[in-house]
Design an enzyme around this catalytic site. Structure first.
Site, PDB file in Angstrom:
ATOM      1  N   HIS A   1      -8.757  42.398  88.134  1.00  0.00           N
ATOM      2  CA  HIS A   1      -9.936  41.926  87.411  1.00  0.00           C
ATOM      3  C   HIS A   1     -10.689  40.920  88.276  1.00  0.00           C
ATOM      4  O   HIS A   1     -10.167  40.433  89.283  1.00  0.00           O
ATOM      5  CB  HIS A   1      -9.543  41.166  86.135  1.00  0.00           C
ATOM      6  CG  HIS A   1      -8.692  41.902  85.172  1.00  0.00           C
ATOM      7  ND1 HIS A   1      -9.191  42.420  83.995  1.00  0.00           N
ATOM      8  CD2 HIS A   1      -7.364  42.172  85.166  1.00  0.00           C
ATOM      9  CE1 HIS A   1      -8.208  42.983  83.309  1.00  0.00           C
ATOM     10  NE2 HIS A   1      -7.086  42.843  83.997  1.00  0.00           N
TER      11      HIS A   1
ATOM     12  N   GLU B   1      -6.206  38.452  88.026  1.00  0.00           N
ATOM     13  CA  GLU B   1      -7.609  38.067  88.018  1.00  0.00           C
ATOM     14  C   GLU B   1      -7.964  37.446  89.367  1.00  0.00           C
ATOM     15  O   GLU B   1      -7.264  36.558  89.858  1.00  0.00           O
ATOM     16  CB  GLU B   1      -7.879  37.027  86.916  1.00  0.00           C
ATOM     17  CG  GLU B   1      -7.652  37.535  85.503  1.00  0.00           C
ATOM     18  CD  GLU B   1      -8.889  38.195  84.897  1.00  0.00           C
ATOM     19  OE1 GLU B   1      -9.918  38.307  85.606  1.00  0.00           O
ATOM     20  OE2 GLU B   1      -8.814  38.593  83.714  1.00  0.00           O
TER      21      GLU B   1
ATOM     22  N   HIS C   1     -10.043  46.939  86.274  1.00  0.00           N
ATOM     23  CA  HIS C   1     -10.336  46.951  84.841  1.00  0.00           C
ATOM     24  C   HIS C   1     -11.400  48.015  84.550  1.00  0.00           C
ATOM     25  O   HIS C   1     -11.359  48.698  83.531  1.00  0.00           O
ATOM     26  CB  HIS C   1     -10.824  45.555  84.426  1.00  0.00           C
ATOM     27  CG  HIS C   1     -10.645  45.256  82.974  1.00  0.00           C
ATOM     28  ND1 HIS C   1     -11.084  44.092  82.403  1.00  0.00           N
ATOM     29  CD2 HIS C   1     -10.083  45.978  81.961  1.00  0.00           C
ATOM     30  CE1 HIS C   1     -10.801  44.112  81.103  1.00  0.00           C
ATOM     31  NE2 HIS C   1     -10.192  45.239  80.818  1.00  0.00           N
TER      32      HIS C   1
ATOM     33  N   ASP D   1     -15.385  45.153  86.002  1.00  0.00           N
ATOM     34  CA  ASP D   1     -14.770  44.323  87.039  1.00  0.00           C
ATOM     35  C   ASP D   1     -13.582  45.057  87.674  1.00  0.00           C
ATOM     36  O   ASP D   1     -12.970  45.897  87.015  1.00  0.00           O
ATOM     37  CB  ASP D   1     -14.321  42.969  86.467  1.00  0.00           C
ATOM     38  CG  ASP D   1     -13.327  43.094  85.309  1.00  0.00           C
ATOM     39  OD1 ASP D   1     -13.588  43.854  84.364  1.00  0.00           O
ATOM     40  OD2 ASP D   1     -12.271  42.442  85.369  1.00  0.00           O
TER      41      ASP D   1
HETATM   42 ZN   LIG Z   1     -11.253  42.369  83.466  1.00  0.00          ZN
END
Ligand SMILES: [Zn+2]
Length: 207
Positions: A47, A129, A165, A175
Protein backbone atom coordinates in the site's frame (compact mmCIF):
# COMPACT_ATOMS: atom_id res chain seq x y z
CA UNK A 1 10.94 -20.34 27.66
CA UNK A 2 12.43 -20.39 24.21
CA UNK A 3 11.40 -23.12 21.83
CA UNK A 4 13.40 -24.43 18.85
CA UNK A 5 10.90 -22.53 16.68
CA UNK A 6 11.80 -19.31 18.50
CA UNK A 7 15.50 -19.92 17.98
CA UNK A 8 14.97 -20.56 14.27
CA UNK A 9 12.93 -17.34 13.96
CA UNK A 10 15.60 -15.33 15.77
CA UNK A 11 18.19 -16.52 13.27
CA UNK A 12 16.10 -14.77 10.60
CA UNK A 13 15.74 -11.48 12.48
CA UNK A 14 12.52 -12.14 14.40
CA UNK A 15 12.10 -11.56 18.15
CA UNK A 16 10.58 -15.04 18.45
CA UNK A 17 8.07 -17.25 16.68
CA UNK A 18 5.26 -14.74 17.34
CA UNK A 19 6.15 -12.68 14.29
CA UNK A 20 7.55 -9.39 15.61
CA UNK A 21 10.59 -8.29 13.63
CA UNK A 22 13.60 -7.46 15.78
CA UNK A 23 14.83 -4.61 13.55
CA UNK A 24 11.46 -2.86 13.23
CA UNK A 25 10.24 -0.22 15.68
CA UNK A 26 7.42 -1.90 17.57
CA UNK A 27 4.15 0.11 17.76
CA UNK A 28 1.36 -2.34 18.69
CA UNK A 29 -2.04 -1.50 17.19
CA UNK A 30 -5.37 -2.30 18.86
CA UNK A 31 -6.86 -2.75 15.37
CA UNK A 32 -6.09 -6.43 15.13
CA UNK A 33 -7.78 -9.80 15.32
CA UNK A 34 -7.09 -13.49 14.92
CA UNK A 35 -6.62 -15.05 11.52
CA UNK A 36 -9.17 -17.81 10.80
CA UNK A 37 -7.91 -21.21 11.93
CA UNK A 38 -5.84 -23.01 9.37
CA UNK A 39 -5.43 -20.02 7.05
CA UNK A 40 -2.58 -20.27 4.56
CA UNK A 41 -0.94 -16.85 4.75
CA UNK A 42 0.86 -16.59 1.42
CA UNK A 43 0.27 -13.02 0.20
CA UNK A 44 2.01 -9.68 0.78
CA UNK A 45 -0.07 -6.58 -0.02
CA UNK A 46 1.72 -3.30 -0.79
CA UNK A 47 0.00 0.00 0.00
CA UNK A 48 0.88 3.67 0.09
CA UNK A 49 -0.24 6.21 2.67
CA UNK A 50 0.67 9.66 3.95
CA UNK A 51 -1.20 11.95 6.33
CA UNK A 52 -2.15 14.54 5.41
CA UNK A 53 -1.70 13.23 1.85
CA UNK A 54 1.68 14.26 0.49
CA UNK A 55 3.09 15.25 3.91
CA UNK A 56 5.96 13.06 5.00
CA UNK A 57 7.89 12.54 8.21
CA UNK A 58 5.16 13.28 10.77
CA UNK A 59 3.60 11.00 13.39
CA UNK A 60 0.10 10.93 11.85
CA UNK A 61 0.20 7.49 10.19
CA UNK A 62 1.52 5.90 13.37
CA UNK A 63 -1.20 7.76 15.29
CA UNK A 64 -3.90 6.56 12.87
CA UNK A 65 -2.87 2.92 13.18
CA UNK A 66 -2.84 3.16 16.99
CA UNK A 67 -6.14 5.10 17.27
CA UNK A 68 -4.37 8.21 18.57
CA UNK A 69 -4.88 10.58 15.65
CA UNK A 70 -6.44 13.95 16.53
CA UNK A 71 -9.24 14.13 13.96
CA UNK A 72 -9.44 17.91 14.38
CA UNK A 73 -5.76 18.54 13.70
CA UNK A 74 -6.21 18.88 9.92
CA UNK A 75 -9.23 19.39 7.62
CA UNK A 76 -8.42 16.21 5.67
CA UNK A 77 -8.83 14.11 8.80
CA UNK A 78 -12.57 14.85 8.78
CA UNK A 79 -12.85 12.54 5.79
CA UNK A 80 -11.41 9.64 7.77
CA UNK A 81 -12.76 10.48 11.24
CA UNK A 82 -13.28 7.37 13.32
CA UNK A 83 -11.49 5.09 10.86
CA UNK A 84 -9.97 2.05 12.58
CA UNK A 85 -7.28 0.48 10.42
CA UNK A 86 -3.85 -1.02 10.69
CA UNK A 87 -1.15 -2.69 8.68
CA UNK A 88 1.56 -5.06 9.76
CA UNK A 89 4.33 -2.70 8.62
CA UNK A 90 5.00 0.92 7.62
CA UNK A 91 8.12 1.93 5.67
CA UNK A 92 9.01 5.61 5.98
CA UNK A 93 10.63 7.68 3.21
CA UNK A 94 14.06 7.24 4.85
CA UNK A 95 13.62 3.48 5.06
CA UNK A 96 12.74 3.32 8.76
CA UNK A 97 10.49 0.35 9.49
CA UNK A 98 7.61 0.31 11.97
CA UNK A 99 5.56 -2.75 12.90
CA UNK A 100 2.01 -2.53 14.26
CA UNK A 101 0.73 -6.10 14.08
CA UNK A 102 2.47 -9.46 14.53
CA UNK A 103 2.55 -11.70 11.46
CA UNK A 104 0.42 -14.28 13.21
CA UNK A 105 -2.45 -11.81 13.61
CA UNK A 106 -4.90 -10.26 11.15
CA UNK A 107 -4.36 -6.57 10.38
CA UNK A 108 -7.07 -4.32 8.91
CA UNK A 109 -5.59 -2.98 5.68
CA UNK A 110 -7.24 -4.62 2.67
CA UNK A 111 -11.00 -4.14 3.09
CA UNK A 112 -13.25 -5.74 0.48
CA UNK A 113 -10.71 -7.58 -1.63
CA UNK A 114 -9.94 -10.66 -3.70
CA UNK A 115 -6.75 -12.12 -5.12
CA UNK A 116 -6.21 -15.37 -7.00
CA UNK A 117 -9.68 -16.64 -6.12
CA UNK A 118 -9.56 -15.88 -2.41
CA UNK A 119 -11.75 -13.19 -0.84
CA UNK A 120 -11.13 -11.05 2.24
CA UNK A 121 -7.37 -10.74 1.82
CA UNK A 122 -6.84 -9.52 5.39
CA UNK A 123 -7.25 -13.15 6.44
CA UNK A 124 -4.37 -14.48 4.38
CA UNK A 125 -2.02 -11.55 3.81
CA UNK A 126 0.63 -9.35 5.35
CA UNK A 127 0.04 -5.62 4.79
CA UNK A 128 2.93 -3.24 4.14
CA UNK A 129 2.31 0.50 3.89
CA UNK A 130 4.87 2.70 2.13
CA UNK A 131 4.95 6.34 3.12
CA UNK A 132 3.98 8.08 -0.08
CA UNK A 133 1.31 9.24 -2.47
CA UNK A 134 -0.38 6.82 -4.82
CA UNK A 135 0.93 7.38 -8.31
CA UNK A 136 4.06 9.15 -7.09
CA UNK A 137 7.55 7.68 -6.82
CA UNK A 138 9.08 5.97 -3.80
CA UNK A 139 12.57 6.37 -2.38
CA UNK A 140 15.52 4.00 -2.90
CA UNK A 141 15.74 3.61 0.90
CA UNK A 142 12.15 2.37 0.88
CA UNK A 143 12.84 -0.26 -1.78
CA UNK A 144 15.88 -1.42 0.20
CA UNK A 145 13.86 -1.83 3.39
CA UNK A 146 10.92 -3.36 1.51
CA UNK A 147 13.08 -6.01 -0.16
CA UNK A 148 14.79 -6.88 3.12
CA UNK A 149 11.39 -7.02 4.82
CA UNK A 150 9.74 -9.22 2.18
CA UNK A 151 12.69 -11.62 2.36
CA UNK A 152 12.36 -11.75 6.16
CA UNK A 153 8.60 -12.35 5.97
CA UNK A 154 9.23 -15.23 3.59
CA UNK A 155 11.35 -16.92 6.27
CA UNK A 156 8.33 -16.84 8.58
CA UNK A 157 5.40 -17.50 6.23
CA UNK A 158 5.03 -19.44 2.95
CA UNK A 159 4.76 -16.30 0.83
CA UNK A 160 3.90 -17.10 -2.78
CA UNK A 161 2.52 -13.79 -4.08
CA UNK A 162 2.91 -10.03 -3.77
CA UNK A 163 0.25 -7.61 -5.01
CA UNK A 164 -0.75 -3.99 -4.63
CA UNK A 165 -3.93 -2.82 -2.94
CA UNK A 166 -4.95 -1.67 -6.45
CA UNK A 167 -4.74 -5.29 -7.65
CA UNK A 168 -6.77 -6.90 -4.85
CA UNK A 169 -9.45 -4.15 -4.84
CA UNK A 170 -9.48 -2.94 -8.47
CA UNK A 171 -11.53 0.18 -9.12
CA UNK A 172 -11.94 0.84 -5.39
CA UNK A 173 -8.27 1.32 -4.50
CA UNK A 174 -5.38 2.76 -6.51
CA UNK A 175 -2.35 2.39 -4.24
CA UNK A 176 0.57 2.14 -4.50
CA UNK A 177 -0.06 3.23 -8.10
CA UNK A 178 1.96 3.77 -11.24
CA UNK A 179 4.95 5.25 -9.40
CA UNK A 180 5.76 1.99 -7.68
CA UNK A 181 8.52 0.08 -9.46
CA UNK A 182 7.45 -3.58 -9.37
CA UNK A 183 10.38 -4.58 -11.58
CA UNK A 184 12.83 -3.08 -9.08
CA UNK A 185 11.26 -5.05 -6.23
CA UNK A 186 11.30 -8.23 -8.30
CA UNK A 187 14.98 -7.72 -9.15
CA UNK A 188 15.89 -6.95 -5.53
CA UNK A 189 14.13 -10.06 -4.23
CA UNK A 190 15.07 -12.37 -7.08
CA UNK A 191 11.68 -14.08 -6.83
CA UNK A 192 9.92 -15.49 -9.90
CA UNK A 193 7.94 -13.00 -11.96
CA UNK A 194 4.85 -15.16 -11.38
CA UNK A 195 4.92 -14.05 -7.72
CA UNK A 196 4.10 -10.48 -8.82
CA UNK A 197 1.16 -8.79 -10.52
CA UNK A 198 1.69 -8.17 -14.23
CA UNK A 199 4.01 -5.22 -14.75
CA UNK A 200 5.82 -3.68 -17.69
CA UNK A 201 9.13 -5.33 -18.25
CA UNK A 202 11.98 -4.03 -20.40
CA UNK A 203 12.00 -5.77 -23.76
CA UNK A 204 14.76 -8.34 -24.16
CA UNK A 205 17.18 -7.47 -26.92
CA UNK A 206 17.58 -10.24 -29.47
CA UNK A 207 14.79 -12.47 -28.28
ZN1 LIG B 1 -4.11 0.61 0.52
Amino acid sequence: MQTPTDVAAQANGWCDSGGWLAWARCCPSPNVGPRPDGTLVDLIVIHSISLPPGCYGGPEVEQLFTNQLDWDAHPYFQAIRGLKVSSHFFVRRDGELLQFVALGARAWHAGDSRWRGRDNCNNHSVGIELEGLEGDHFEPAQYATLARLCAAIATHLPIAHIAGHEHIAPGRKHDPGAGFDWAALQRALGWAETCFPPFDRPAHVGT
